[in-house]
Write a protein that holds these residues in place. Structure first.
Motif, PDB file in Angstrom:
ATOM      1  N   ASN A   1       0.751  -1.239  -0.081  1.00 42.10           N
ATOM      2  CA  ASN A   1      -0.052  -0.088   0.179  1.00 42.10           C
ATOM      3  C   ASN A   1       0.557   1.195   0.007  1.00 42.10           C
ATOM      4  O   ASN A   1       0.522   2.142  -0.466  1.00 42.10           O
ATOM      5  CB  ASN A   1      -1.150  -0.039   1.309  1.00 42.10           C
ATOM      6  N   ILE A   2       1.870   1.215   0.528  1.00 41.35           N
ATOM      7  CA  ILE A   2       2.896   2.434   0.620  1.00 41.35           C
ATOM      8  C   ILE A   2       3.229   2.861  -0.785  1.00 41.35           C
ATOM      9  O   ILE A   2       3.572   4.041  -0.893  1.00 41.35           O
ATOM     10  CB  ILE A   2       4.013   2.040   1.411  1.00 41.35           C
ATOM     11  N   ILE A   3       3.329   2.023  -1.636  1.00 43.60           N
ATOM     12  CA  ILE A   3       3.826   2.315  -3.032  1.00 43.60           C
ATOM     13  C   ILE A   3       3.072   3.486  -3.566  1.00 43.60           C
ATOM     14  O   ILE A   3       3.758   4.524  -4.219  1.00 43.60           O
ATOM     15  CB  ILE A   3       3.904   0.924  -4.123  1.00 43.60           C
ATOM     16  N   ILE A   4       1.780   3.278  -3.618  1.00 47.09           N
ATOM     17  CA  ILE A   4       0.979   4.425  -4.335  1.00 47.09           C
ATOM     18  C   ILE A   4       1.032   5.628  -3.897  1.00 47.09           C
ATOM     19  O   ILE A   4       1.007   6.881  -4.361  1.00 47.09           O
ATOM     20  CB  ILE A   4      -0.596   4.097  -4.341  1.00 47.09           C
ATOM     21  N   TYR A   5       1.688   5.801  -2.436  1.00 51.24           N
ATOM     22  CA  TYR A   5       2.022   7.312  -2.005  1.00 51.24           C
ATOM     23  C   TYR A   5       3.268   7.373  -2.262  1.00 51.24           C
ATOM     24  O   TYR A   5       3.775   8.763  -2.398  1.00 51.24           O
ATOM     25  CB  TYR A   5       1.839   7.326  -0.377  1.00 51.24           C
ATOM     26  N   TRP A   6       4.314   6.571  -2.504  1.00 54.51           N
ATOM     27  CA  TRP A   6       5.707   6.966  -2.687  1.00 54.51           C
ATOM     28  C   TRP A   6       5.769   7.241  -4.190  1.00 54.51           C
ATOM     29  O   TRP A   6       6.654   8.260  -4.443  1.00 54.51           O
ATOM     30  CB  TRP A   6       6.377   5.570  -2.620  1.00 54.51           C
ATOM     31  N   ILE A   7       4.744   7.106  -5.039  1.00 56.92           N
ATOM     32  CA  ILE A   7       4.806   7.515  -6.357  1.00 56.92           C
ATOM     33  C   ILE A   7       3.790   8.664  -6.693  1.00 56.92           C
ATOM     34  O   ILE A   7       3.531   9.022  -7.760  1.00 56.92           O
ATOM     35  CB  ILE A   7       4.636   6.479  -7.584  1.00 56.92           C
ATOM     36  N   SER A   8       3.188   9.134  -5.734  1.00 56.00           N
ATOM     37  CA  SER A   8       2.164  10.308  -5.777  1.00 56.00           C
ATOM     38  C   SER A   8       2.944  11.559  -5.148  1.00 56.00           C
ATOM     39  O   SER A   8       3.066  11.667  -4.324  1.00 56.00           O
ATOM     40  CB  SER A   8       0.917   9.997  -5.159  1.00 56.00           C
ATOM     41  N   PRO A   9       3.114  12.287  -6.013  1.00 61.18           N
ATOM     42  CA  PRO A   9       3.831  13.664  -5.638  1.00 61.18           C
ATOM     43  C   PRO A   9       2.987  14.437  -4.506  1.00 61.18           C
ATOM     44  O   PRO A   9       3.508  15.386  -3.983  1.00 61.18           O
ATOM     45  CB  PRO A   9       4.068  14.413  -7.008  1.00 61.18           C
ATOM     46  N   GLY A  10       1.708  14.514  -4.619  1.00 60.58           N
ATOM     47  CA  GLY A  10       0.857  15.222  -3.500  1.00 60.58           C
ATOM     48  C   GLY A  10       0.485  14.725  -2.451  1.00 60.58           C
ATOM     49  O   GLY A  10       0.199  15.334  -1.566  1.00 60.58           O
ATOM     50  N   SER A  11       1.330  13.570  -2.143  1.00 64.50           N
ATOM     51  CA  SER A  11       1.292  12.902  -0.754  1.00 64.50           C
ATOM     52  C   SER A  11       2.007  13.831   0.317  1.00 64.50           C
ATOM     53  O   SER A  11       2.799  14.401   0.203  1.00 64.50           O
ATOM     54  CB  SER A  11       2.043  11.413  -0.730  1.00 64.50           C
ATOM     55  N   ARG A  12       1.083  13.909   1.525  1.00 69.05           N
ATOM     56  CA  ARG A  12       1.512  14.752   2.672  1.00 69.05           C
ATOM     57  C   ARG A  12       1.440  13.643   3.679  1.00 69.05           C
ATOM     58  O   ARG A  12       0.790  12.727   3.901  1.00 69.05           O
ATOM     59  CB  ARG A  12       0.505  15.767   2.742  1.00 69.05           C
ATOM     60  N   ASP A  13       2.099  14.402   4.786  1.00 66.76           N
ATOM     61  CA  ASP A  13       2.314  13.383   6.064  1.00 66.76           C
ATOM     62  C   ASP A  13       1.223  12.813   6.615  1.00 66.76           C
ATOM     63  O   ASP A  13       1.007  11.568   7.036  1.00 66.76           O
ATOM     64  CB  ASP A  13       3.269  14.056   6.897  1.00 66.76           C
ATOM     65  N   ARG A  14      -0.083  13.889   6.702  1.00 67.49           N
ATOM     66  CA  ARG A  14      -1.355  13.240   7.250  1.00 67.49           C
ATOM     67  C   ARG A  14      -2.011  12.115   6.552  1.00 67.49           C
ATOM     68  O   ARG A  14      -2.728  11.616   7.145  1.00 67.49           O
ATOM     69  CB  ARG A  14      -1.943  14.614   7.561  1.00 67.49           C
TER      70      ARG A  14
END
Length: 549
Positions: free
Chosen positions: A311-324
């Motif tokens: 599941n973390i991969i989608i956030y790793w490749i998403s430039p708009g991911s924020r800490d929250r």
């Protein structure tokens, strides 16, 4: 002496910890004014309660499409429970969700990995600095949503292990539906990636076609589809659903440039470091070759790693991911950290030298800083700073003494240090933030305006901005129109003070008070009478209260 310190810490740790944590989390919950997304959530909930319409979220009486309604329903319930619209009420869901995640995590991990790992896992979660020092007092949606996703994933892991597919699919899809009606599409992604990873990796792919999977998915469709069906009876649901879809994809690689995506690949680990500090720095120092052997023998650790990686991969490749957006991962990662620490070696009485030195160094920095802070020009303006730093100095010295004398309980002493540091944050950093927030001083300006307006008609006057949202991987375009200038703090405090909706209107009627951004006010050619002007420093906007003549 060493023989007596550890039992003493063991005996009193929980009483002291809960006392300090309660004070840290609740003492300043109402201290800072609303900011960021907090007032927006409050406005939607207020207007729901005022109109009695809980299906179609609005802001200033206009349809609001960015988020589904469940979090607002929770806020309305709290408004009614406490008979209050004060700022702290908006922040209660965050604090309770924060504590609930820790409690449920303890219960689950205790069953799977034992009491020692469970205790440290939840304590590491609570004392992750980004959560404790930043988000635990923000009245935003993300901690509550993280609780929902955590429950969704734990349900999958728990019943997958038991091969109880009926409970797995029914309960997890119910939680997906609640998650979608809280924040939109991400819950569906968590469900899809987690199910595929688990059923494929463990060679149970055929179970994805289990009848209960279809029943669970049907339950999800019934709940979500039922809401949008009811919504559509009052307003067109297509723009609403389209907006929720684009809100979820706007921050992904689908909508961002190649350059932004590449940069994010390298900066993303820094986001994780920020969220998981100090434990992401400390825990790796406990890793030994034997720990990997023990981890391979633990099915639950394997489940956690599989969930995280898939599941973390989608956030790793998403430039708009924020800490929250990543908070739902934290209790799983802290469980891994706790497992590593608890299985460090057969001799659990000693910490790695580097970890021990680092923790001493961190406590020592605060010991040294306390006598210095009152003489720092910026900090010296804080009321009672000498008393605050004096008390904190004594507490930090005491904790450093306990840490040096402790043997098996060092990590627990450091946990107390982190919570005391959060109390120091309340009394030193928050006053500085409040002083900074007073540059805008929304509450003062609203009070002044309401004294002028009284019970007379009062509307928000604003330029309208038109935009189009293209659906991902589609040629379909959905048009939208939104107010250009809408500081939600003003709207929330106005509606709270007047007990009525602060409606948006661009009709030009005599006898109506209008609040407008000054540039828009000056662009209107009609004669006007100005009653009040103010400037919001951070935003750089000037506002005017006026009437048309």
């Amino acid at each position: 002496m060493n023989q007596s310190i550890d039992p003493l810490i063991k005996k009193y740790f929980w009483r002291v910890f809960f006392l300090l944590l309660t004070f840290a989390l609740f003492s300043h919950l109402d201290y800072l004014p609303l900011k960021f997304e907090e007032p927006r959530r409050g406005v939607v909930a207020l207007e729901m309660e005022m109109t009695g319409n809980y299906l179609t979220p609005t802001i200033n009486g206009e349809y609001y499409y960015n988020k589904p309604p469940i979090f607002n329903w929770l806020l309305v319930a709290l408004f009614k429970t406490f008979s209050s619209y004060e700022d702290w009420v908006l922040r209660i869901p965050t604090v309770l969700s924060f504590l609930l995640i820790a409690f449920i995590n303890y219960k689950v991990v205790r069953k799977k990995l034992g009491d020692q790992v469970a205790v440290l896992s939840s304590l590491f979660f609570i004392t992750s600095t980004d959560l404790l020092f930043y988000f635990s007092f923000q009245g935003e949606i993300d901690m509550f949503y993280s609780l929902l996703v955590y429950l969704q994933v734990i349900t999958i892991l728990w019943f997958f292990e038991k091969e109880n597919y009926r409970a797995l699919f029914l309960l997890s899809y119910f939680l997906v539906a609640v998650g979608v009606l809280t924040k939109g599409i991400p819950s569906m992604a968590f469900q899809g990636f987690t199910l595929l990873a688990f059923f494929i990796y463990h060679r149970r792919f055929k179970q994805l076609f289990n009848i209960w999977h279809f029943v669970g998915f049907g339950l999800f469709v019934s709940i979500v589809g039922g809401y949008f069906y009811l919504y559509n009876q009052q307003n067109d649901a297509i723009p609403y659903m389209a907006r929720l879809l684009t809100e979820s994809t706007n921050r992904t690689v689908v909508e961002k440039s190649f350059f932004e995506s590449i940069i994010h690949l390298f900066t993303f680990p820094l986001i994780l470091l920020d969220i998981l500090a100090p434990w992401l720095i400390i825990a790796p120092l406990f890793i030994t070759s034997s720990i990997f052997t023990k981890a391979k023998q633990s099915q639950w650790i394997g489940y956690i790693v599989l969930f995280f990686v898939s599941n973390i991969i989608i956030y790793w490749i998403s430039p708009g991911s924020r800490d929250r957006y990543l908070y739902m991962f934290v209790p799983f990662v802290t469980t891994l950290f706790a497992f590593v620490v608890c299985n460090y070696s057969l001799d659990k009485t000693k910490m790695p030298k580097l970890a021990n030195g680092l923790l001493i160094f961190l406590i020592g920095i605060f010991v040294v800083a306390m006598p210095v802070l009152p003489f720092v020009p910026l900090v010296s303006t804080v009321s009672g700073i000498s008393v605050v730093t004096g008390v904190l100095f004594v507490l930090f010295i005491g904790l450093l003494f306990l840490y040096l004398k402790a043997n098996t309980q060092k990590i627990f002493v450091f946990i107390l240090f982190v919570v005391v540091a959060r109390i120091g944050f309340n009394f030193i950093v928050m006053p500085l933030r409040l002083e900074d927030e007073h540059r805008d001083n929304y509450k003062l300006h609203v009070t002044n305006m309401l004294e002028i307006v009284g019970n007379q008609p009062f509307s928000l006057h604003s330029k309208i901005e038109y935009s189009e949202k293209k659906l991902p991987l589609s040629t379909t375009i959905i048009p939208y129109q939104e107010m250009a200038y809408n500081p939600f703090q003003l709207t929330y405090y106005i509606e709270k003070g007047r007990k009525k909706i602060f409606e948006f209107s661009n009709e030009k009627r005599k006898g109506v008070f209008y609040l407008s951004e000054k540039a828009f006010y000056e662009a209107q050619p009609e004669n006007k009478t100005t009653f009040y002007e103010f400037h919001l420093g951070k935003r750089g906007f000037d506002f005017v209260l006026f009437q048309y003549e």
